[in-house]
Design an enzyme around this catalytic site. Structure first.
Site, PDB file in Angstrom:
ATOM      1  N   TYR A 141       0.829  -1.113   0.022  1.00 40.58           N
ATOM      2  CA  TYR A 141       0.033   0.019   0.160  1.00 40.58           C
ATOM      3  C   TYR A 141       0.909   1.091   0.019  1.00 40.58           C
ATOM      4  CZ  TYR A 141      -4.042  -2.998   1.230  1.00 40.58           C
ATOM      5  OH  TYR A 141      -5.070  -3.934   1.269  1.00 40.58           O
ATOM      6  N   PRO A 143     -16.483  -3.652   0.904  1.00 41.18           N
ATOM      7  CA  PRO A 143     -17.819  -4.161   1.455  1.00 41.18           C
ATOM      8  C   PRO A 143     -19.057  -3.299   0.821  1.00 41.18           C
ATOM      9  CG  PRO A 143     -16.824  -3.134   3.339  1.00 41.18           C
ATOM     10  CD  PRO A 143     -15.848  -3.436   2.208  1.00 41.18           C
ATOM     11  N   LEU A 144     -18.570  -2.036   0.500  1.00 37.84           N
ATOM     12  CA  LEU A 144     -19.621  -1.111  -0.136  1.00 37.84           C
ATOM     13  C   LEU A 144     -19.564  -1.079  -1.516  1.00 37.84           C
ATOM     14  CD1 LEU A 144     -18.596   2.089   2.501  1.00 37.84           C
ATOM     15  CD2 LEU A 144     -20.607   0.381   2.317  1.00 37.84           C
ATOM     16  N   GLY A 185     -17.363   1.585  -3.248  1.00 41.93           N
ATOM     17  CA  GLY A 185     -18.401   2.826  -3.117  1.00 41.93           C
ATOM     18  C   GLY A 185     -19.444   3.260  -3.879  1.00 41.93           C
ATOM     19  N   LEU A 233     -22.333   1.412  -3.499  1.00 39.72           N
ATOM     20  CA  LEU A 233     -23.349   0.951  -2.709  1.00 39.72           C
ATOM     21  C   LEU A 233     -23.854   2.205  -1.792  1.00 39.72           C
ATOM     22  CD1 LEU A 233     -22.932  -2.721  -1.782  1.00 39.72           C
ATOM     23  CD2 LEU A 233     -24.649  -1.761  -3.057  1.00 39.72           C
ATOM     24  N   GLY A 282     -24.255   5.098  -3.006  1.00 42.89           N
ATOM     25  CA  GLY A 282     -25.431   5.863  -3.907  1.00 42.89           C
ATOM     26  C   GLY A 282     -24.770   7.191  -4.473  1.00 42.89           C
ATOM     27  N   LYS A 283     -23.361   7.498  -4.211  1.00 45.88           N
ATOM     28  CA  LYS A 283     -22.989   8.449  -4.678  1.00 45.88           C
ATOM     29  C   LYS A 283     -22.783   8.695  -6.183  1.00 45.88           C
ATOM     30  CE  LYS A 283     -18.064   7.422  -3.548  1.00 45.88           C
ATOM     31  NZ  LYS A 283     -17.110   7.943  -2.527  1.00 45.88           N
TER      32      LYS A 283
END
Length: 322
Positions: A53, A205-206, A209, A211, A213-214
């Site tokens: 990273y 898990p989103l 990004g 999920l 809604g953006k």
């Protein structure tokens, strides 16, 4: 924050992990410190990083904060190895030499004498699995690693590694992509984990990004989707199917008086085998939104509706979890 055992091991971690993928790149030292303080003050313990990273900068940044900002003994420190760091003979891969060299580098950057969870970042088909797992045993015996995990392994790879490590007992987890938009691990990986007692740590898990809604109307200028580096990463989940799932998540959030982010996190957090979704954030304000999911338990009717709209196909001889 609730604490959970990682698989069938004695290691307990918070049921949400803090990811550091952007630390040292998009997230500077001050923003990282604010995130770490907020996360640990909220009861979070699991800190996840990797040797690649930001070319090692994420580990350096985290290491500089441990001790001064957060006592080392108050967190579960997880990092990863296998990905290529440089072109030298020990610059990447899952050979004994490469893994032990990577571990030494991680310990140096993190300023610690051991890590609590050392994860094999990917399967290396060029190296015998016995050699890879022997290197894990060496690291554990030397006291430099407490527990081990795998990451991005397929179902058969996960089961094979777990079976061959069963006697040593060090292998306790897998970290894989899992969300309402990416449920493929339910076919083979999750059943393997449940059988062998490994805990699942979902990354993204989103839905990268999506999920939240953006991206429903456009691509925000300050989002990952607007970045030349991360745009392909986000685009994977910007499909017609994803749009239907995002709409269902938004509808559920409206009905519950919460955010789509919290709904999506609560759904994956409480799936069979899952111990702790690993969330990343641009800043403390964004992280605060993820932490709000800790207060949310989805009603059975909403969980069932989300299960249905995001269902994946199963074929012979796969068996759907009930």
């Amino acid at each position: 924050m609730e604490q959970r055992h990682l698989g069938r091991s004695g290691l307990r971690v918070s049921r949400m992990g803090l990811g550091t993928l952007t630390w040292g790149a998009d997230t500077d030292a001050d923003a990282a410190a604010a995130q770490l303080a907020l996360f640990t003050e909220s009861g979070g313990t699991l800190l996840d990083t990797a040797d690649i990273y930001a070319d090692g900068e994420a580990e350096r940044m985290l290491g500089a904060l441990l001790g001064d900002l957060v006592p080392r003994e108050h967190v579960v420190l997880a990092t990863k190895a296998v990905a290529r760091r440089h072109d030298g003979p020990f610059g990447g891969g899952a050979s004994r030499g490469a893994l032990l060299s990577a571990l030494e580098g991680s310990l140096r950057r993190l300023r610690v004498d051991h890590v609590d969870l050392w994860q094999l970042h990917a399967w290396d088909e060029s190296v015998p699995l016995e050699e890879t797992l022997a290197a894990v045993d060496t690291a554990v015996a030397a006291g430099k690693v407490r527990y081990a995990g795998v990451s991005n392994y397929s179902g058969w790879q996960t089961a094979t590694a777990a079976a061959r490590q069963a006697r040593a007992g060090a292998l306790v987890s897998t970290q894989v992509e899992y969300s309402l938009l990416e449920r493929g691990i339910e076919r083979e990986v999750v059943p393997a984990c449940l059988h062998h007692g490994l805990g699942v740590l979902p990354w993204a898990p989103l839905g990268r990004g999506v999920l939240t809604g953006k991206y429903r109307a456009n691509t925000p200028a300050d989002s990952r989707g607007a970045s030349a580096v991360f745009a392909p990463y986000v685009e994977r989940h910007r499909t017609d199917r994803a749009a239907r799932i995002v709409q269902a998540v938004a509808t559920a959030a409206d009905g519950l008086g919460t955010s789509p982010l919290a709904v999506a996190l609560a759904w994956v957090r409480d799936r069979p085998g899952v111990v702790a979704p690993v969330v990343g954030a641009r800043d403390a304000a964004q992280l605060r939104g993820s932490l709000a999911a800790e207060e949310l338990t989805l009603p059975a009717a909403i969980r069932s509706a989300l299960d249905d709209v995001s269902a994946v196909e199963f074929g012979y001889p796969e068996r759907r979890l009930h």
